[in-house]
Design an enzyme around this catalytic site. Sequence first.
Site, mmCIF file in Angstrom:
data_model
loop_
_atom_site.group_PDB
_atom_site.id
_atom_site.type_symbol
_atom_site.label_atom_id
_atom_site.label_comp_id
_atom_site.label_asym_id
_atom_site.label_seq_id
_atom_site.Cartn_x
_atom_site.Cartn_y
_atom_site.Cartn_z
ATOM 1 N N SER A 41 36.747 44.468 38.077
ATOM 2 C CA SER A 41 37.398 43.188 38.277
ATOM 3 C C SER A 41 37.515 42.503 36.922
ATOM 4 C CB SER A 41 36.614 42.334 39.282
ATOM 5 O OG SER A 41 37.331 41.152 39.583
ATOM 6 N N TYR A 55 47.383 38.203 37.929
ATOM 7 C CA TYR A 55 46.203 38.970 37.548
ATOM 8 C C TYR A 55 44.973 38.499 38.328
ATOM 9 C CZ TYR A 55 42.683 41.117 34.505
ATOM 10 O OH TYR A 55 41.632 41.844 34.016
ATOM 11 N N LYS A 59 42.630 40.597 41.027
ATOM 12 C CA LYS A 59 41.208 40.824 40.743
ATOM 13 C C LYS A 59 40.303 40.128 41.760
ATOM 14 C CE LYS A 59 41.629 43.454 37.113
ATOM 15 N NZ LYS A 59 41.065 44.805 37.027
#
Length: 194
Positions: A41, A55, A59
Amino acid sequence: MNEVNFMVDINLIGTFHVIKAALPMMKNRVDRRPASIALMSSQAGQVGIYGYTAYSASKFGLRGLGEALQQEVVADNIRVSLIFPPDTETPAFLEENKIRPELTKIIAGSSSAMPADEVAKIALNGIRRGNFNVTCNFDGIMLSIATAVLSPQSSYMMAFVEVVAAGFMHFMALYFQWSWYGTIERWFAQKKRR
């Protein structure tokens, strides 16, 4: 929207497909020694950061995947580790920094980048220990405590620290969050005056 699809496809769906392909073999292994699944992550998967909408979403999704997966594989002696590195000094990061919004650089600058080999060493140690949350620096530890809530915790000591420090870490998290929002507001107010 294409950037969101791309990030989710690579970081979340891609990870899911790799696990789906490997899991039957892991569950049917002859030796019953502990096995590990590591999910990479990011600190941007613990807290949203300006400029990282796609993003961060991809994650953050790994956290839900990891938490549910850990429950599903614990009886098979498989441990899931969710690794939360900060910005990591890689060639891709150097390229990203060239196009990263200036405001993102300012906010992300509150946590310094780490050498890739150091992140790898910390990640491998966390995986070997069977830690669910693997943090790489002090900022990551603070974020992990502030966002732990129902994450799997196998260390009684760390569970105790999470419970005792949760209020203080929440206070610290609010401080950083308000600081970031203040930075964003000042940034745009200054741009309007130009």
